[in-house]
Structure formats: structure tokens, C-alpha cells
Design a protein around this motif. Structure first.
Motif, PDB file in Angstrom:
ATOM      1  N   SER A 126       1.555   7.000  -6.615  1.00  0.00           N
ATOM      2  CA  SER A 126       0.601   8.086  -6.893  1.00  0.00           C
ATOM      3  C   SER A 126       1.249   9.450  -6.686  1.00  0.00           C
ATOM      4  CB  SER A 126      -0.662   7.924  -6.041  1.00  0.00           C
ATOM      5  OG  SER A 126      -0.388   8.119  -4.674  1.00  0.00           O
ATOM      6  N   ALA A 142       0.826  -1.207   0.000  1.00  0.00           N
ATOM      7  CA  ALA A 142       0.000   0.000   0.000  1.00  0.00           C
ATOM      8  C   ALA A 142       0.863   1.261   0.000  1.00  0.00           C
ATOM      9  CB  ALA A 142      -0.938  -0.004   1.209  1.00  0.00           C
ATOM     10  N   ASP A 153       2.055   1.774  -3.468  1.00  0.00           N
ATOM     11  CA  ASP A 153       0.996   2.359  -4.308  1.00  0.00           C
ATOM     12  C   ASP A 153       0.887   3.853  -4.058  1.00  0.00           C
ATOM     13  OD1 ASP A 153       0.384  -0.075  -5.433  1.00  0.00           O
ATOM     14  OD2 ASP A 153      -1.310  -0.468  -4.084  1.00  0.00           O
ATOM     15  N   TYR A 154       0.966   4.236  -2.790  1.00  0.00           N
ATOM     16  CA  TYR A 154       0.917   5.665  -2.444  1.00  0.00           C
ATOM     17  C   TYR A 154       2.120   6.390  -3.065  1.00  0.00           C
ATOM     18  CZ  TYR A 154       1.558   9.947   0.162  1.00  0.00           C
ATOM     19  OH  TYR A 154       1.769  11.258   0.494  1.00  0.00           O
ATOM     20  N   ALA A 184      -6.397  10.163  -1.385  1.00  0.00           N
ATOM     21  CA  ALA A 184      -7.172   9.024  -0.883  1.00  0.00           C
ATOM     22  C   ALA A 184      -6.241   7.936  -0.355  1.00  0.00           C
ATOM     23  CB  ALA A 184      -8.074   8.466  -1.986  1.00  0.00           C
ATOM     24  N   ARG A 185      -5.171   7.670  -1.060  1.00  0.00           N
ATOM     25  CA  ARG A 185      -4.209   6.661  -0.603  1.00  0.00           C
ATOM     26  C   ARG A 185      -3.504   7.110   0.671  1.00  0.00           C
ATOM     27  NH1 ARG A 185      -2.005   4.656  -6.517  1.00  0.00           N
ATOM     28  NH2 ARG A 185      -3.906   3.464  -6.987  1.00  0.00           N
ATOM     29  N   HIS A 238       4.095  15.285  -1.074  1.00  0.00           N
ATOM     30  CA  HIS A 238       2.632  15.226  -1.020  1.00  0.00           C
ATOM     31  C   HIS A 238       2.042  16.640  -0.929  1.00  0.00           C
ATOM     32  CE1 HIS A 238      -1.319  13.571   0.308  1.00  0.00           C
ATOM     33  NE2 HIS A 238      -1.363  14.694   0.992  1.00  0.00           N
ATOM     34  N   THR A 266      -6.452  10.873  -6.099  1.00  0.00           N
ATOM     35  CA  THR A 266      -6.025   9.494  -5.866  1.00  0.00           C
ATOM     36  C   THR A 266      -4.922   9.459  -4.817  1.00  0.00           C
ATOM     37  OG1 THR A 266      -6.596   8.887  -8.123  1.00  0.00           O
ATOM     38  CG2 THR A 266      -5.058   7.435  -6.967  1.00  0.00           C
ATOM     39  N   MET A 267      -3.957  10.357  -4.957  1.00  0.00           N
ATOM     40  CA  MET A 267      -2.854  10.442  -4.001  1.00  0.00           C
ATOM     41  C   MET A 267      -3.385  10.731  -2.598  1.00  0.00           C
ATOM     42  SD  MET A 267       0.292  13.193  -4.010  1.00  0.00           S
ATOM     43  CE  MET A 267      -0.780  14.548  -3.512  1.00  0.00           C
ATOM     44  N   ALA A 323      -5.876   6.611   3.554  1.00  0.00           N
ATOM     45  CA  ALA A 323      -6.030   5.188   3.875  1.00  0.00           C
ATOM     46  C   ALA A 323      -4.855   4.664   4.695  1.00  0.00           C
ATOM     47  CB  ALA A 323      -6.169   4.384   2.582  1.00  0.00           C
ATOM     48  N   LEU A 324      -3.682   5.259   4.533  1.00  0.00           N
ATOM     49  CA  LEU A 324      -2.482   4.793   5.233  1.00  0.00           C
ATOM     50  C   LEU A 324      -2.176   5.543   6.525  1.00  0.00           C
ATOM     51  CD1 LEU A 324      -0.089   4.355   2.201  1.00  0.00           C
ATOM     52  CD2 LEU A 324      -1.012   2.544   3.646  1.00  0.00           C
TER      53      LEU A 324
END
Length: 159
Positions: free
Chosen positions: A9, A2, A5-6, A65-66, A83, A62-63, A69-70
Motif C-alpha cells: 500500500s 500483513a 500488504d502494508y 488503515a494498514r 509513509h 488504505t495505507m 492495524a500493525l
């Protein structure tokens, strides 16, 4: 996985902005007030076209949201500056500005109405035989559509 993935993004959002001609490092190395001018320039790069703007918005959303989530994963601290820079551009790009005067409001509304009328005419010309409608019918229909779009709680701009 995960976090990777972040990170991907973040890299995608950064790559998009840099591909449009803005070096994101300018935001990551400057202090608060020093960031205003580079943010304005970055917004101009992103607004180059509807496509570049939409792509940027999707990449940053998308960035974000990831990230949410983390959070509070300890490995996220590595990416804070990377970020925050696209987020600052995103926030400025999408900030809502109040309508300054009544004249500005009516000017924006007239532009929106012209967009609605054009869209309706384009659709009618494609779907119906010639002379199946007249301009007065188009104006009435566009007024109804625009009235629905302008109801309280709805955006005043067509995108």
C-alpha cells in the motif's frame, strides 16, 4: 503477510504520486520548513482531476488503515519516511480552511446552489417528459436540497 500488504500500500501511494509527476523523495529528504513548497506542488499534482484526487485519497487511507492495524510492529520503522510523505500531502490536500469573509461564504454557497440546480435539471431532463416542470420548481427544489446540505454538522461543499 500483513507487513507485506502494508508495504504494497505504501508502494501504491508512492507510485500514484510519482506517476502524477512528483518525486516523493523530495519530501523524504527535506527538513520541516523545507517541505512546504514541495507539499504544495504535490497537492497541485494530485488535484489534477477528481479521479486522481479520489484515487490518492483511497490509497493513502488504505495505507494508514494498514499501518494502524500493525502498529507497533517493529518492521514498520523501515517505512516511516515513505509513509509520512504521502500522509503530509494527504493532510494538506484535505485540510479544512475556514471561510475568510461573509462574501466568500456566499460565493461558495452560490456555487454549491448552481451545482445542485444543474444536477436536478440533468436528472429531470433524463427522467421526465419535456415541460413536466418549470424553472421555479427547480429553484424551490434546489433550495430545499441545499438547505438540507447546509444544516449544521454537514459539509458546506458538494463534492
Amino acid at each position: 503477510m500483513a507487513v507485506a500488504d502494508y508495504a504494497g500500500s505504501v508502494k501504491a501511494a508512492r507510485g500514484h504520486v510519482e506517476g502524477l509527476g512528483f518525486e516523493l523523495e523530495l519530501l523524504m529528504t527535506r527538513q520541516r520548513l523545507e517541505k512546504l513548497e514541495p507539499i504544495a506542488f504535490a497537492v497541485g499534482c494530485v488535484k489534477r482531476s477528481d479521479e486522481t484526487r479520489a484515487t490518492f485519497n483511497v490509497l493513502v487511507e488504505t495505507m494508514q488503515a494498514r499501518f494502524r492495524a500493525l502498529f507497533p510492529h517493529p518492521d514498520l520503522t523501515t517505512y516511516y519516511a515513505q509513509h509520512d510523505a504521502p500522509c503530509a500531502i494527504y493532510n494538506k490536500l484535505n485540510e479544512k480552511r475556514p471561510v475568510e469573509t461573509l462574501a466568500d461564504y456566499w460565493r461558495e454557497r452560490a456555487a454549491s446552489r448552481a451545482q445542485v440546480e444543474t444536477a436536478i435539471l440533468d436528472h429531470l431532463y433524463e427522467e421526465l417528459p419535456e415541460k413536466a416542470f418549470d424553472e421555479n420548481e427547480v429553484r424551490l427544489l434546489s433550495a430545499r436540497v441545499l438547505g438540507l446540505l447546509m444544516r449544521p454538522g454537514h459539509e458546506r461543499h458538494l463534492h
